[in-house]
Scaffold this motif. Structure first.
Motif, PDB file in Angstrom:
ATOM      1  N   TRP A 455      72.316 194.066  42.880  1.00 11.60           N
ATOM      2  CA  TRP A 455      72.206 194.657  41.547  1.00 11.60           C
ATOM      3  C   TRP A 455      72.552 193.618  40.480  1.00 11.60           C
ATOM      4  CZ3 TRP A 455      69.936 199.110  40.589  1.00 11.60           C
ATOM      5  CH2 TRP A 455      69.966 200.141  41.540  1.00 11.60           C
ATOM      6  N   PRO A 456      71.786 193.535  39.389  1.00 14.20           N
ATOM      7  CA  PRO A 456      72.207 192.698  38.255  1.00 14.20           C
ATOM      8  C   PRO A 456      73.585 193.145  37.755  1.00 14.20           C
ATOM      9  CG  PRO A 456      69.931 193.425  37.982  1.00 14.20           C
ATOM     10  CD  PRO A 456      70.468 194.180  39.155  1.00 14.20           C
ATOM     11  N   LYS A 457      74.366 192.211  37.261  1.00 15.35           N
ATOM     12  CA  LYS A 457      75.734 192.528  36.804  1.00 15.35           C
ATOM     13  C   LYS A 457      75.745 193.117  35.405  1.00 15.35           C
ATOM     14  CE  LYS A 457      77.296 190.702  40.605  1.00 15.35           C
ATOM     15  NZ  LYS A 457      77.728 191.578  41.716  1.00 15.35           N
ATOM     16  N   MET A 458      74.647 192.992  34.696  1.00 16.76           N
ATOM     17  CA  MET A 458      74.526 193.446  33.303  1.00 16.76           C
ATOM     18  C   MET A 458      75.577 192.768  32.417  1.00 16.76           C
ATOM     19  SD  MET A 458      72.300 195.046  31.624  1.00 16.76           S
ATOM     20  CE  MET A 458      71.418 195.875  32.967  1.00 16.76           C
ATOM     21  N   GLN A 459      75.607 191.442  32.538  1.00 17.86           N
ATOM     22  CA  GLN A 459      76.530 190.643  31.741  1.00 17.86           C
ATOM     23  C   GLN A 459      75.797 189.675  30.810  1.00 17.86           C
ATOM     24  OE1 GLN A 459      80.224 190.911  32.131  1.00 17.86           O
ATOM     25  NE2 GLN A 459      79.264 192.801  32.828  1.00 17.86           N
ATOM     26  N   THR A 460      74.495 189.578  30.947  1.00 19.60           N
ATOM     27  CA  THR A 460      73.745 188.616  30.129  1.00 19.60           C
ATOM     28  C   THR A 460      72.498 189.281  29.539  1.00 19.60           C
ATOM     29  OG1 THR A 460      72.314 187.861  31.949  1.00 19.60           O
ATOM     30  CG2 THR A 460      74.459 186.765  31.696  1.00 19.60           C
ATOM     31  N   ARG A 461      71.962 188.652  28.504  1.00 16.59           N
ATOM     32  CA  ARG A 461      70.718 189.169  27.910  1.00 16.59           C
ATOM     33  C   ARG A 461      69.572 189.092  28.912  1.00 16.59           C
ATOM     34  NH1 ARG A 461      68.854 187.212  22.194  1.00 16.59           N
ATOM     35  NH2 ARG A 461      68.807 185.190  23.245  1.00 16.59           N
ATOM     36  N   GLU A 462      69.532 188.024  29.698  1.00 19.75           N
ATOM     37  CA  GLU A 462      68.449 187.894  30.671  1.00 19.75           C
ATOM     38  C   GLU A 462      68.492 189.030  31.690  1.00 19.75           C
ATOM     39  OE1 GLU A 462      65.189 187.148  32.528  1.00 19.75           O
ATOM     40  OE2 GLU A 462      65.740 186.121  30.675  1.00 19.75           O
ATOM     41  N   GLU A 463      69.680 189.426  32.117  1.00 17.19           N
ATOM     42  CA  GLU A 463      69.792 190.556  33.047  1.00 17.19           C
ATOM     43  C   GLU A 463      69.319 191.844  32.402  1.00 17.19           C
ATOM     44  OE1 GLU A 463      73.414 189.373  36.089  1.00 17.19           O
ATOM     45  OE2 GLU A 463      73.943 190.191  34.113  1.00 17.19           O
ATOM     46  N   LEU A 464      69.638 192.054  31.154  1.00 19.62           N
ATOM     47  CA  LEU A 464      69.173 193.255  30.449  1.00 19.62           C
ATOM     48  C   LEU A 464      67.661 193.250  30.306  1.00 19.62           C
ATOM     49  CD1 LEU A 464      69.656 195.847  28.807  1.00 19.62           C
ATOM     50  CD2 LEU A 464      69.938 194.384  26.780  1.00 19.62           C
ATOM     51  N   ILE A 465      67.108 192.106  29.923  1.00 17.13           N
ATOM     52  CA  ILE A 465      65.656 192.000  29.730  1.00 17.13           C
ATOM     53  C   ILE A 465      64.912 192.235  31.044  1.00 17.13           C
ATOM     54  CG2 ILE A 465      63.803 190.349  29.207  1.00 17.13           C
ATOM     55  CD1 ILE A 465      65.861 189.110  27.156  1.00 17.13           C
ATOM     56  N   GLU A 466      65.378 191.595  32.118  1.00 10.63           N
ATOM     57  CA  GLU A 466      64.719 191.767  33.419  1.00 10.63           C
ATOM     58  C   GLU A 466      64.827 193.207  33.886  1.00 10.63           C
ATOM     59  OE1 GLU A 466      62.768 190.006  36.964  1.00 10.63           O
ATOM     60  OE2 GLU A 466      62.911 189.541  34.821  1.00 10.63           O
ATOM     61  N   THR A 467      65.995 193.823  33.719  1.00 14.27           N
ATOM     62  CA  THR A 467      66.198 195.202  34.153  1.00 14.27           C
ATOM     63  C   THR A 467      65.266 196.152  33.413  1.00 14.27           C
ATOM     64  OG1 THR A 467      68.507 194.858  34.789  1.00 14.27           O
ATOM     65  CG2 THR A 467      67.867 197.097  34.198  1.00 14.27           C
ATOM     66  N   CYS A 468      65.210 196.045  32.099  1.00 11.52           N
ATOM     67  CA  CYS A 468      64.359 196.947  31.322  1.00 11.52           C
ATOM     68  C   CYS A 468      62.879 196.698  31.613  1.00 11.52           C
ATOM     69  CB  CYS A 468      64.649 196.790  29.829  1.00 11.52           C
ATOM     70  SG  CYS A 468      66.273 197.394  29.340  1.00 11.52           S
ATOM     71  N   THR A 469      62.513 195.438  31.865  1.00  6.55           N
ATOM     72  CA  THR A 469      61.118 195.139  32.215  1.00  6.55           C
ATOM     73  C   THR A 469      60.748 195.802  33.535  1.00  6.55           C
ATOM     74  OG1 THR A 469      61.283 193.000  31.075  1.00  6.55           O
ATOM     75  CG2 THR A 469      59.454 193.288  32.597  1.00  6.55           C
ATOM     76  N   ILE A 470      61.631 195.750  34.513  1.00  2.00           N
ATOM     77  CA  ILE A 470      61.357 196.388  35.813  1.00  2.00           C
ATOM     78  C   ILE A 470      61.199 197.894  35.636  1.00  2.00           C
ATOM     79  CG2 ILE A 470      62.321 196.925  38.089  1.00  2.00           C
ATOM     80  CD1 ILE A 470      63.656 194.165  38.053  1.00  2.00           C
ATOM     81  N   ILE A 471      62.087 198.509  34.864  1.00  2.00           N
ATOM     82  CA  ILE A 471      62.011 199.955  34.652  1.00  2.00           C
ATOM     83  C   ILE A 471      60.675 200.335  34.023  1.00  2.00           C
ATOM     84  CG2 ILE A 471      62.992 201.903  33.371  1.00  2.00           C
ATOM     85  CD1 ILE A 471      65.730 200.466  33.617  1.00  2.00           C
ATOM     86  N   ILE A 472      60.284 199.617  32.974  1.00  2.10           N
ATOM     87  CA  ILE A 472      59.023 199.929  32.291  1.00  2.10           C
ATOM     88  C   ILE A 472      57.836 199.659  33.207  1.00  2.10           C
ATOM     89  CG2 ILE A 472      57.537 199.274  30.358  1.00  2.10           C
ATOM     90  CD1 ILE A 472      60.132 198.701  28.772  1.00  2.10           C
ATOM     91  N   TRP A 473      57.879 198.565  33.977  1.00  2.00           N
ATOM     92  CA  TRP A 473      56.790 198.242  34.922  1.00  2.00           C
ATOM     93  C   TRP A 473      56.616 199.357  35.953  1.00  2.00           C
ATOM     94  CZ3 TRP A 473      52.684 195.527  36.370  1.00  2.00           C
ATOM     95  CH2 TRP A 473      52.369 195.446  37.726  1.00  2.00           C
ATOM     96  N   ILE A 474      57.708 199.813  36.560  1.00  3.27           N
ATOM     97  CA  ILE A 474      57.617 200.877  37.567  1.00  3.27           C
ATOM     98  C   ILE A 474      57.005 202.129  36.964  1.00  3.27           C
ATOM     99  CG2 ILE A 474      58.966 202.491  38.995  1.00  3.27           C
ATOM    100  CD1 ILE A 474      60.977 200.227  39.455  1.00  3.27           C
TER     101      ILE A 474
END
Length: 627
Positions: A455-474
């Motif tokens: 799981w991403p740690k949600m400590q960086t902007r890159e982790e937030l961006i990647e996480t939200c991109t995956i959610i929207i992609w799915i």
């Protein structure tokens, strides 16, 4: 534990409705269908199929051994409709509103159950039977997320040999080397030109139980070779059964290779049909239900529980949750419930949900990012000289080519948007709502996986961006690619059979003699019963439709979703990029050199076109898992 698991004995979980009385399924008020959306139509169309069509047609086909005798008989479903006893017609007409009767059952007043012509047979009625089309649909069909590079030969198994014995493939170099354009197996593996559609390990632990039902099928491995012209050539199909003396003795396998004439060709066509059965079931239960509908629901719940409606990430993700909880709740009541329509129309029968739940153990959130998925499957490699830093090993891979364009457009939009509100990594760490959201999502929403280190740690902007991109992609593009081709490809059951009722006939049996005498009839008797075909076609036609008020990727249902000028400017840029990507897809579909985009069936790859009209179009990316 996934929120979508139903345990009827626990009052905290959903209870089963009496569908004869009501379809008033509880979901939070702000998640209910509240617009033109299928609302009543979708609910009651599915209810009509399950409660009216299913029992009436079961009664017909229980009394008459009527099956399709030829492919021409199947085509009558689209050309003239099915002749149904008047008594059954009366029951259906008495129980289904007129407007729904026309929509669901396509009655023209004279014939019943006349369906629209599926695109896969619109131009050529038999091109689906070619080896090229069989392989092409692994790249451009409704389950294009399974094929992977083969890196060892013979294919190995990851099943525990102490439990399942030796499950190594029995395909040999003698089976395939004559079809490798003069290369050896070692050469094509080194050159990354050998691929596999592998449905062996996932199915083998369940196969003994599945075959104790009316299903009779196999675990399968299909080997393919990437030819100079960019298309895939099927080399061999291995069909495997558990050893009759016990799982610990391994598998009993048969290998089939392409043949153009005689009984060998008939057996090869049967082998392709069994691969279609297993792939159809895996598509419906894993690629579609589990990997889009089910996994996205915990994100919706955590977002609503932990993020204010004014929070920027709530505003970013909210359009991608539209109608999902409502359609999932409806599906659990009517489609995937015990004894429901899915168990009747998919080969896994009463083991469908157990099979799906078991494979949830293999779900890894970061691997849902399209670039990571392609790298994991070995169909792409990192290459800084290529667009997006990835080189596709199958250059003409329509799902991957179009998908990467959509993926990076989404990621750029998410990055532009998040940069408005989060200027550095420290702002991510200090956002209490965001941290509570991520904690609930991992520890409760996907609680079975809370200990996973990926799981991403949600400590960086890159982790937030990647996480939200995956959610929207799915929620958007992945679901669209998996769902809206169901009728264009699967509306013609011989092309995408979902159940097999017989095993391969053995020499010396009456079934083998019938195969010799009438191979088409044997194929249809094995894979396409009238009742299950009609029920399956009815379901996928509804589930492949867009509502007239759908909101597509790059669009919002209101212009007033934010007053922040920078966010609005970024979204306008995203919308324009999506339009440009679609124009590029259209140009590629007109390029005759890209044979996998069109195929022998002359059916362009449109499943990732972002825009669509309402209805049965085979294109369009809705913002959310809305059907």
């Amino acid at each position: 534990m996934l929120y979508v698991v139903v345990i009827l004995a626990d009052p905290k979980y959903e209870s089963r409705l009496n569908l004869a009385l009501s379809l008033n399924i509880y979901v939070p008020r702000d998640e209910r269908f509240g617009h033109l959306k299928l609302a009543d139509f979708l609910s009651y169309a599915l209810k009509s199929i399950v409660q009216v069509l299913k029992p009436e047609f079961e009664s017909i086909f229980d009394k008459t051994p009527n099956e399709f005798d030829s492919f021409e008989d199947v085509l009558k479903l689209y050309e003239g409709g099915l002749e149904v006893p008047e008594g059954v017609v009366k029951v259906i007409r008495d129980n289904v509103p007129l407007e729904m009767l026309k929509e669901i059952f396509r009655t023209d007043g004279e014939r019943f159950l006349k369906f629209p012509l599926p695109q896969v047979i619109a131009v050529d009625k038999f091109a689906w039977r070619t080896d090229e089309e069989f392989a092409r649909e692994m790249l451009a069909g409704i389950n294009p997320v399974m094929i992977r590079s083969l890196e060892e030969f013979p294919p190995a198994s990851k099943l525990d040999p102490k439990v399942y014995g030796d499950q190594t493939s029995t395909i040999t170099k003698e089976h395939i080397e004559s079809n490798l354009e003069g290369h050896t197996i070692n050469e094509v593996i080194i050159e990354r030109k050998l691929f596999i559609l592998d449905h062996h390990d996932a199915l083998m632990p369940y196969l003994r139980r599945i075959n104790s039902t009316s299903t009779k099928t196999y675990a399968s491995r299909t080997l393919l070779f990437l030819q100079k012209n960019g298309t895939l050539k099927p080399l061999a199909i291995e069909l495997s059964l558990p050893h009759p003396e016990g799982d610990q003795h391994g598998a009993i396998s048969k290998v089939f290779v392409p043949e153009e004439k005689g009984v060998e060709n008939s057996l090869w066509q049967l082998a392709k049909g069994y691969v279609g059965v297993v792939d159809s079931g895996y598509h419906q239960l894993i690629s579609h239900w589990l990997h889009t509908h089910a996994v996205i629901e915990p994100f919706i719940i955590a977002t609503n529980r932990q993020l204010s409606v004014l929070h920027p990430i709530y505003k970013l993700l909210h359009p991608h949750y539209r109608d999902t909880m409502n359609i999932n709740a409806l599906g659990r009541q009517i489609l995937i419930n015990a004894g429901g329509a899915l168990e009747v129309t998919v080969f896994t029968s009463k083991y469908s949900m157990e099979f799906s739940s078991m494979l949830y153990k293999d779900w890894v959130f970061p691997e849902q990012a399209l670039p990571q998925d392609l790298l994991k499957r070995g169909v792409a490699v990192k290459d800084s000289s290529c667009p997006h830093g990835l080189k596709l090993l199958i250059e003409d891979y329509p799902f991957a080519v179009d998908g990467l364009e959509i993926w990076f457009a989404i990621k750029t939009w998410v990055q532009d948007y998040c940069s408005v509100y989060y200027k550095d990594d420290e702002s991510i760490k200090k956002d209490a709502e965001l941290q509570s959201w991520w904690k609930e999502l991992r520890e409760k929403g996907h609680g079975d996986k809370k200990e996973e280190i990926w799981w991403p740690k949600m400590q960086t902007r890159e982790e937030l961006i990647e996480t939200c991109t995956i959610i929207i992609w799915i929620a958007s593009a992945l679901h669209a690619a998996i769902n809206f081709g169901q009728y264009p490809y699967g509306g013609y059951p011989p092309n995408r059979p979902a159940i097999s009722s017989k095993l391969v006939p053995e020499k010396g049996t009456p079934e083998y003699d019938e195969l010799l005498a009438n191979p088409d009839k044997t194929y249809l008797k094995t894979f396409t019963s009238q009742f299950k075909a009609v029920l399956g076609i009815s379901l996928v036609e509804i589930l492949s439709r867009h509502s007239s008020d759908e909101v597509y990727l790059g669009q919002r249902d209101t212009e007033n979703w934010t007053s922040d000028a920078e966010a609005l400017e970024a979204f306008a840029k995203f919308g324009k990029k999506i339009e440009d990507i679609e124009e590029g897809m259209k140009r590629m579909n007109n390029d005759e050199k890209l044979r996998n985009r069109y195929g022998p069936v002359k059916m362009p790859y449109t499943l990732l076109y972002p825009s669509s009209e309402g209805g049965l179009t085979g294109r369009g990316i809705p913002n959310s898992v809305s059907i």
